[in-house]
Design a protein around this motif. Sequence first.
Motif, short mmCIF file in Angstrom:
data_model
loop_
_atom_site.label_atom_id
_atom_site.label_comp_id
_atom_site.label_asym_id
_atom_site.label_seq_id
_atom_site.Cartn_x
_atom_site.Cartn_y
_atom_site.Cartn_z
N GLN A 133 4.18 3.24 -0.92
CA GLN A 133 4.30 4.91 -0.73
C GLN A 133 4.49 5.35 0.85
O GLN A 133 5.39 5.99 1.20
N ALA A 134 3.31 5.03 1.50
CA ALA A 134 3.21 5.27 2.98
C ALA A 134 4.27 4.66 3.79
O ALA A 134 4.97 5.21 4.95
N ALA A 135 4.65 3.29 3.57
CA ALA A 135 5.66 2.56 4.18
C ALA A 135 6.36 1.56 3.42
O ALA A 135 6.17 0.37 3.30
N PRO A 136 7.29 2.10 2.88
CA PRO A 136 7.97 1.45 1.70
C PRO A 136 8.71 0.00 2.23
O PRO A 136 8.91 -0.83 1.48
N GLU A 137 8.91 -0.08 3.58
CA GLU A 137 9.78 -1.17 4.00
C GLU A 137 8.64 -2.53 4.31
O GLU A 137 9.01 -3.20 4.66
N THR A 138 7.41 -2.19 3.80
CA THR A 138 6.42 -3.37 3.91
C THR A 138 6.63 -4.54 3.15
O THR A 138 6.87 -4.08 2.03
N ASP A 139 6.63 -5.67 3.70
CA ASP A 139 6.99 -6.63 2.82
C ASP A 139 5.51 -7.29 2.31
O ASP A 139 4.51 -7.55 3.09
N LEU A 140 5.35 -6.97 0.95
CA LEU A 140 4.03 -7.29 0.32
C LEU A 140 4.16 -8.44 -0.44
O LEU A 140 3.49 -8.65 -1.53
N SER A 141 4.89 -9.40 -0.32
CA SER A 141 5.25 -10.50 -1.12
C SER A 141 4.08 -11.53 -0.63
O SER A 141 3.88 -12.39 -1.90
N GLY A 142 3.20 -11.47 0.14
CA GLY A 142 2.25 -12.32 -0.12
C GLY A 142 0.95 -11.95 -0.81
O GLY A 142 0.90 -10.78 -1.13
N SER A 190 4.96 -4.91 15.62
CA SER A 190 5.07 -5.47 13.90
C SER A 190 3.58 -5.15 13.55
O SER A 190 2.46 -5.10 14.48
N VAL A 191 3.28 -4.95 12.29
CA VAL A 191 1.70 -4.84 11.80
C VAL A 191 1.74 -5.85 10.67
O VAL A 191 2.42 -5.72 9.78
N GLU A 192 0.68 -6.65 10.86
CA GLU A 192 0.17 -7.55 9.79
C GLU A 192 -0.73 -6.71 8.95
O GLU A 192 -1.72 -6.18 9.79
N LEU A 193 -0.78 -6.56 7.90
CA LEU A 193 -1.76 -6.29 6.94
C LEU A 193 -2.80 -6.97 6.33
O LEU A 193 -2.12 -7.78 5.46
N ASN A 194 -3.76 -7.07 6.63
CA ASN A 194 -4.66 -8.00 6.12
C ASN A 194 -5.58 -7.19 4.82
O ASN A 194 -6.46 -6.25 5.29
N ILE A 195 -5.10 -7.48 3.60
CA ILE A 195 -5.55 -6.74 2.63
C ILE A 195 -6.61 -7.49 1.86
O ILE A 195 -7.39 -7.26 1.10
N GLY A 196 -6.49 -8.95 1.92
CA GLY A 196 -7.46 -9.84 1.33
C GLY A 196 -7.14 -10.12 -0.16
O GLY A 196 -6.10 -9.55 -0.54
N GLU A 197 -7.87 -10.85 -0.59
CA GLU A 197 -7.69 -11.25 -2.13
C GLU A 197 -8.51 -10.45 -3.09
O GLU A 197 -8.59 -10.77 -4.33
N GLN A 198 -9.77 -9.83 -2.68
CA GLN A 198 -10.53 -9.29 -3.48
C GLN A 198 -9.99 -8.20 -4.27
O GLN A 198 -9.19 -7.35 -3.82
N ASP A 199 -10.44 -7.61 -5.44
CA ASP A 199 -10.34 -6.69 -6.24
C ASP A 199 -11.60 -5.85 -6.75
O ASP A 199 -12.28 -6.86 -7.56
#
Length: 172
Positions: free
Chosen positions: A41-50, A62-71
Motif C-alpha cells: 500500500q505504501a510503496a506499490p512498486e516494491t518487489d516482494l517476490s522473495g 534503493s532500499v532493501e527491506l529485511n522483513i525476515g521469515e517469522q510470523d
Amino acid sequence: MSWDVLLLPVPARFGSLAGLPDGWSPGPVGGRDRVLAAVRQAAPETDLSGPSWGLLTGPAWSVELNIGEQDPVESVMLHVRGGGDGVLPVIHRLAAALGRRAIDCSGGEFLTEGDTGNRHAFQEFRDRVLADPPGTAPHGNGPGGRGLRGPGGGPGRHGLGGAAPARSRHAG
C-alpha cells in the motif's frame, strides 16, 4: 555499504531511545500478511517476490527491506543505498503504513518527517570510506561511531543493536 533504518513499534510517548526503560522490548511489527499488505500500500512498486526480503528502487537510491521469515514479523530493517534525500518520504510512508517509528541506526534516534537524521553524515562517511585505499578506512559503526550498538559492537542496553534478523543479500 548501507544506511540502516529500523522500523519498530515504539510508543509515541517515548521521545528518544534514551527514554526507553531498562529491559524494554518491542512487540512484533505485525502479522506477515498484514506487513506485506502495508508495504504494498505504501510503496506499490516494491518487489516482494522473495520470502524475507523486498526491494524498492528509486531514481538515485534503493532500499532493501529485511522483513525476515517469522510470523509475526519482529522488525523491518531498511538497508538504504545511493544518494540524496528522495528516499526519506518513502521511509516515512513505510513507517506510517506499518504504524511504526523509524530509527536511524547510524545515530540511534528517531527519524521524523522533515528531518534527515544522520543521512547526510552517513553519506559523507560512506564517500570517505569508499574513496580511501584498502586498509586505511576509519573504524566504527558509521558516522556516529556506535549507532545502536553497545560497547564492543554488541547490542546496546535495549537490545536493538544488530536488530536485522538476517544479513543483506547484496554486498555494498
